[in-house]
Design a protein around this motif. Structure first.
Motif, PDB file in Angstrom:
ATOM      1  N   PRO A 101     -33.967 -43.912 -43.534  1.00  0.00           N
ATOM      2  CA  PRO A 101     -32.656 -43.501 -43.102  1.00  0.00           C
ATOM      3  C   PRO A 101     -31.933 -44.899 -42.773  1.00  0.00           C
ATOM      4  O   PRO A 101     -32.701 -45.626 -41.748  1.00  0.00           O
ATOM      5  N   LEU A 102     -30.868 -45.151 -43.417  1.00  0.00           N
ATOM      6  CA  LEU A 102     -30.094 -46.482 -42.823  1.00  0.00           C
ATOM      7  C   LEU A 102     -28.517 -46.169 -42.884  1.00  0.00           C
ATOM      8  O   LEU A 102     -28.117 -45.960 -43.784  1.00  0.00           O
ATOM      9  N   ASN A 103     -28.144 -45.795 -41.596  1.00  0.00           N
ATOM     10  CA  ASN A 103     -26.824 -45.087 -41.386  1.00  0.00           C
ATOM     11  C   ASN A 103     -25.737 -46.519 -41.166  1.00  0.00           C
ATOM     12  O   ASN A 103     -25.065 -46.478 -40.218  1.00  0.00           O
ATOM     13  N   ASP A 104     -25.742 -47.089 -42.331  1.00  0.00           N
ATOM     14  CA  ASP A 104     -24.814 -48.398 -42.180  1.00  0.00           C
ATOM     15  C   ASP A 104     -24.097 -48.517 -43.629  1.00  0.00           C
ATOM     16  O   ASP A 104     -24.649 -49.395 -44.337  1.00  0.00           O
ATOM     17  N   PRO A 105     -22.883 -47.832 -43.776  1.00  0.00           N
ATOM     18  CA  PRO A 105     -22.278 -47.685 -45.213  1.00  0.00           C
ATOM     19  C   PRO A 105     -22.056 -49.332 -45.543  1.00  0.00           C
ATOM     20  O   PRO A 105     -22.328 -49.450 -46.806  1.00  0.00           O
ATOM     21  N   GLU A 106     -21.394 -50.273 -44.834  1.00  0.00           N
ATOM     22  CA  GLU A 106     -21.348 -51.534 -45.202  1.00  0.00           C
ATOM     23  C   GLU A 106     -22.468 -52.107 -45.759  1.00  0.00           C
ATOM     24  O   GLU A 106     -22.485 -52.840 -46.865  1.00  0.00           O
ATOM     25  N   LEU A 107     -23.697 -52.206 -45.029  1.00  0.00           N
ATOM     26  CA  LEU A 107     -24.715 -52.926 -45.412  1.00  0.00           C
ATOM     27  C   LEU A 107     -25.121 -52.264 -46.741  1.00  0.00           C
ATOM     28  O   LEU A 107     -25.453 -52.868 -47.804  1.00  0.00           O
ATOM     29  N   LEU A 108     -25.105 -50.926 -46.812  1.00  0.00           N
ATOM     30  CA  LEU A 108     -25.511 -50.173 -48.110  1.00  0.00           C
ATOM     31  C   LEU A 108     -24.728 -50.578 -49.239  1.00  0.00           C
ATOM     32  O   LEU A 108     -25.236 -50.781 -50.392  1.00  0.00           O
ATOM     33  N   ALA A 109     -23.586 -50.664 -49.005  1.00  0.00           N
ATOM     34  CA  ALA A 109     -22.789 -51.105 -49.894  1.00  0.00           C
ATOM     35  C   ALA A 109     -22.748 -52.392 -50.695  1.00  0.00           C
ATOM     36  O   ALA A 109     -22.454 -52.722 -51.795  1.00  0.00           O
ATOM     37  N   ASN A 110     -23.173 -53.229 -49.743  1.00  0.00           N
ATOM     38  CA  ASN A 110     -23.042 -54.784 -50.025  1.00  0.00           C
ATOM     39  C   ASN A 110     -24.409 -55.317 -50.403  1.00  0.00           C
ATOM     40  O   ASN A 110     -24.651 -56.513 -50.968  1.00  0.00           O
ATOM     41  N   LEU A 111     -25.547 -54.740 -50.607  1.00  0.00           N
ATOM     42  CA  LEU A 111     -26.751 -55.038 -51.033  1.00  0.00           C
ATOM     43  C   LEU A 111     -27.088 -55.426 -52.382  1.00  0.00           C
ATOM     44  O   LEU A 111     -26.351 -54.345 -53.161  1.00  0.00           O
ATOM     45  N   GLU A 112     -27.364 -56.282 -52.938  1.00  0.00           N
ATOM     46  CA  GLU A 112     -27.641 -56.592 -54.164  1.00  0.00           C
ATOM     47  C   GLU A 112     -28.969 -56.668 -54.934  1.00  0.00           C
ATOM     48  O   GLU A 112     -29.813 -57.167 -53.820  1.00  0.00           O
ATOM     49  N   ALA A 113     -29.235 -56.461 -55.980  1.00  0.00           N
ATOM     50  CA  ALA A 113     -30.559 -56.744 -56.473  1.00  0.00           C
ATOM     51  C   ALA A 113     -30.881 -58.183 -56.228  1.00  0.00           C
ATOM     52  O   ALA A 113     -30.316 -59.226 -56.337  1.00  0.00           O
ATOM     53  N   SER A 114     -32.171 -58.424 -55.911  1.00  0.00           N
ATOM     54  CA  SER A 114     -32.703 -59.517 -55.314  1.00  0.00           C
ATOM     55  C   SER A 114     -32.720 -59.957 -53.847  1.00  0.00           C
ATOM     56  O   SER A 114     -33.311 -60.831 -53.333  1.00  0.00           O
ATOM     57  N   ASP A 115     -31.845 -59.198 -53.327  1.00  0.00           N
ATOM     58  CA  ASP A 115     -31.635 -59.249 -51.645  1.00  0.00           C
ATOM     59  C   ASP A 115     -33.087 -59.184 -51.089  1.00  0.00           C
ATOM     60  O   ASP A 115     -33.590 -58.201 -51.402  1.00  0.00           O
ATOM     61  N   SER A 116     -33.304 -59.887 -49.885  1.00  0.00           N
ATOM     62  CA  SER A 116     -34.195 -59.642 -48.795  1.00  0.00           C
ATOM     63  C   SER A 116     -33.913 -58.613 -47.813  1.00  0.00           C
ATOM     64  O   SER A 116     -32.827 -58.875 -47.412  1.00  0.00           O
ATOM     65  N   LEU A 117     -34.747 -57.766 -47.415  1.00  0.00           N
ATOM     66  CA  LEU A 117     -34.522 -57.129 -46.284  1.00  0.00           C
ATOM     67  C   LEU A 117     -35.731 -57.345 -45.622  1.00  0.00           C
ATOM     68  O   LEU A 117     -36.822 -57.318 -45.629  1.00  0.00           O
ATOM     69  N   VAL A 118     -35.645 -57.607 -43.770  1.00  0.00           N
ATOM     70  CA  VAL A 118     -36.471 -57.935 -43.121  1.00  0.00           C
ATOM     71  C   VAL A 118     -36.558 -56.956 -41.909  1.00  0.00           C
ATOM     72  O   VAL A 118     -35.589 -56.614 -41.350  1.00  0.00           O
ATOM     73  N   LYS A 150     -36.397 -49.168 -35.847  1.00  0.00           N
ATOM     74  CA  LYS A 150     -37.006 -50.405 -36.042  1.00  0.00           C
ATOM     75  C   LYS A 150     -35.746 -51.432 -36.622  1.00  0.00           C
ATOM     76  O   LYS A 150     -35.135 -50.769 -37.289  1.00  0.00           O
ATOM     77  N   ASN A 151     -35.861 -52.495 -36.196  1.00  0.00           N
ATOM     78  CA  ASN A 151     -34.618 -53.364 -36.657  1.00  0.00           C
ATOM     79  C   ASN A 151     -34.754 -53.852 -38.001  1.00  0.00           C
ATOM     80  O   ASN A 151     -35.743 -53.862 -38.599  1.00  0.00           O
ATOM     81  N   ILE A 152     -33.635 -54.334 -38.666  1.00  0.00           N
ATOM     82  CA  ILE A 152     -33.392 -54.314 -39.921  1.00  0.00           C
ATOM     83  C   ILE A 152     -32.384 -55.504 -40.358  1.00  0.00           C
ATOM     84  O   ILE A 152     -31.402 -55.371 -39.666  1.00  0.00           O
ATOM     85  N   MET A 153     -32.637 -56.303 -40.856  1.00  0.00           N
ATOM     86  CA  MET A 153     -31.621 -57.525 -41.521  1.00  0.00           C
ATOM     87  C   MET A 153     -31.811 -57.743 -42.558  1.00  0.00           C
ATOM     88  O   MET A 153     -32.715 -57.939 -43.389  1.00  0.00           O
ATOM     89  N   ALA A 154     -30.649 -58.276 -43.378  1.00  0.00           N
ATOM     90  CA  ALA A 154     -30.283 -58.965 -44.648  1.00  0.00           C
ATOM     91  C   ALA A 154     -29.866 -60.246 -44.458  1.00  0.00           C
ATOM     92  O   ALA A 154     -28.860 -60.465 -44.070  1.00  0.00           O
ATOM     93  N   PRO A 155     -30.709 -61.159 -44.644  1.00  0.00           N
ATOM     94  CA  PRO A 155     -30.571 -62.469 -44.220  1.00  0.00           C
ATOM     95  C   PRO A 155     -29.281 -62.928 -45.035  1.00  0.00           C
ATOM     96  O   PRO A 155     -28.557 -63.885 -44.404  1.00  0.00           O
ATOM     97  N   ARG A 156     -28.990 -62.651 -46.266  1.00  0.00           N
ATOM     98  CA  ARG A 156     -27.895 -63.218 -46.882  1.00  0.00           C
ATOM     99  C   ARG A 156     -26.501 -62.738 -46.211  1.00  0.00           C
ATOM    100  O   ARG A 156     -25.543 -63.354 -46.584  1.00  0.00           O
ATOM    101  N   LEU A 157     -26.524 -61.634 -45.906  1.00  0.00           N
ATOM    102  CA  LEU A 157     -25.334 -61.098 -45.670  1.00  0.00           C
ATOM    103  C   LEU A 157     -24.832 -61.300 -44.249  1.00  0.00           C
ATOM    104  O   LEU A 157     -25.656 -61.346 -43.060  1.00  0.00           O
ATOM    105  N   PRO A 158     -23.641 -61.665 -43.752  1.00  0.00           N
ATOM    106  CA  PRO A 158     -23.031 -61.330 -42.460  1.00  0.00           C
ATOM    107  C   PRO A 158     -23.320 -60.023 -41.776  1.00  0.00           C
ATOM    108  O   PRO A 158     -23.411 -58.956 -42.578  1.00  0.00           O
ATOM    109  N   VAL A 159     -23.608 -60.042 -40.573  1.00  0.00           N
ATOM    110  CA  VAL A 159     -23.921 -58.786 -39.614  1.00  0.00           C
ATOM    111  C   VAL A 159     -22.637 -58.196 -39.248  1.00  0.00           C
ATOM    112  O   VAL A 159     -21.937 -58.736 -38.449  1.00  0.00           O
TER     113      VAL A 159
END
Length: 331
Positions: A101-118, A150-159
């Motif tokens: 579960p990830l309750n962050d609509p903006e992050l969910l909307a902006n992730l693209e194929a090949s993006d990394s998630l840490v 647990k924390n999650i980060m998408a390095p390509r995207l602004p937080v």
């Protein structure tokens, strides 16, 4: 002057005697906001440090814009190559894959194929394969355990979101009131405006150390280093953002901060990891410290080394010895 040593102190691992010994070699004592959860804990820790080491500045390190998984995640081991999904708590689940579960609509909307998630401080890495109707399907690149919050980060995207989360506002009010806190380390600094916001929020004379931790921050590194009183190279999160380019990235930040902006720059994460268990710096760590000083860095920050290490005072003494040896050699 290349003489800054910032040492982390935690309530469960420090006492008067340890802090007094550390004070001989320490420039700034740091309190990690991620591990100091209540204003009462913060006040107690500041009083402990101030009583044992009067006159040494204290820094509060904010939690910042951290993104986290939802609450209902049982401890789950993810294997390399496995398919997992990320989606909001209330989304339909067909049960074919592990769903996080990830309750962050903006992050969910902006992730693209090949993006990394840490996830989980870099222990788990996912690669996005598809984003369909708010369900992110990923493949596990680096396996490990995940669980609730647990924390999650998408390095390509602004937080996205506020500079600090609403739940940290009470801590900032305590920071404002405690004059012994002379520094705020601003996690996930992404612009000069973030730094100005923090100064206005605290409403008193206080120094701000920027922590650029993702690619959008690196794109604004000139404005960030100009606005901040000091900049940190937080190698843990940066490594997830830039991968094998970390050595060049840390040198770029040091050069931009020290030579262009004329401000101090400290390096954090993995400075003296071996001293969690061992009584002295490893040869590799000593060599790395010299190389970073040669690049122009002003000092170092230690965290696990002084919170979990066998002898916190010996950690800062060893780093000080190494820095003094470099200074003597480079005269």
């Amino acid at each position: 002057m290349q003489d800054l040593i910032c040492a982390t102190i935690a309530l469960n691992s420090a006492n008067d005697q340890v802090i007094r010994r550390m004070a001989e070699y320490t420039t700034i004592f740091r309190i990690n906001g991620s591990h100091c959860r209540t204003p009462r804990d913060l006040t107690s820790l500041v009083e402990l440090i101030s009583g044992a080491a009067p006159g040494i500045p204290i820094a509060y390190d904010t939690r910042g814009r951290e993104k986290r998984l939802g609450d209902q995640v049982p401890a789950t081991n993810l294997d390399r190559g496995q398919i997992v999904e990320l989606a909001a708590d209330n989304s339909a689940d067909d049960g074919l894959y592990v769903r996080l579960p990830l309750n962050d609509p903006e992050l969910l909307a902006n992730l693209e194929a090949s993006d990394s998630l840490v996830l989980n401080d870099g222990q788990v890495v996912l690669r996005v394969e598809t984003n369909h109707d708010g369900v992110i399907q990923c493949r596990v690149v680096r396996g490990g355990q995940v669980s609730s919050r647990k924390n999650i980060m998408a390095p390509r995207l602004p937080v996205s979101g506020p500079v600090v989360p609403p739940e940290e506002d009470a801590m900032l009010e305590t920071v404002r009131q405690l004059e012994a806190i002379a520094w705020v380390f601003l996690s996930f600094t992404q612009s000069a405006q973030d730094i100005e916001w923090m100064r206005q929020r605290l409403g008193r004379e206080i120094a701000v150390c920027a922590k650029p931790e993702n690619l959008p921050a690196l794109h604004r590194i000139h404005e960030i280093t100009q606005a901040a009183d000091m900049t940190m190279v937080p190698r843990g999160d940066l490594r997830q953002a830039v991968g094998s380019r970390l050595p060049d990235t840390e040198k770029m930040i040091i050069r931009t901060c020290c030579q262009v902006a004329g401000k101090p720059c400290i390096v954090a994460t993995g400075v003296a990891t071996s001293m969690v268990w061992q009584p002295m710096l490893s040869q590799a760590e000593e060599t790395a410290i010299w190389a970073l000083l040669d690049a122009g860095c002003t000092g170092f920050m230690v965290s696990n080394e002084t919170v979990q290490g066998r002898d916190p005072a010996e950690v800062v003494r060893e780093i000080r010895r190494c820095m003094e040896a470099y200074a003597a050699y480079s005269v």
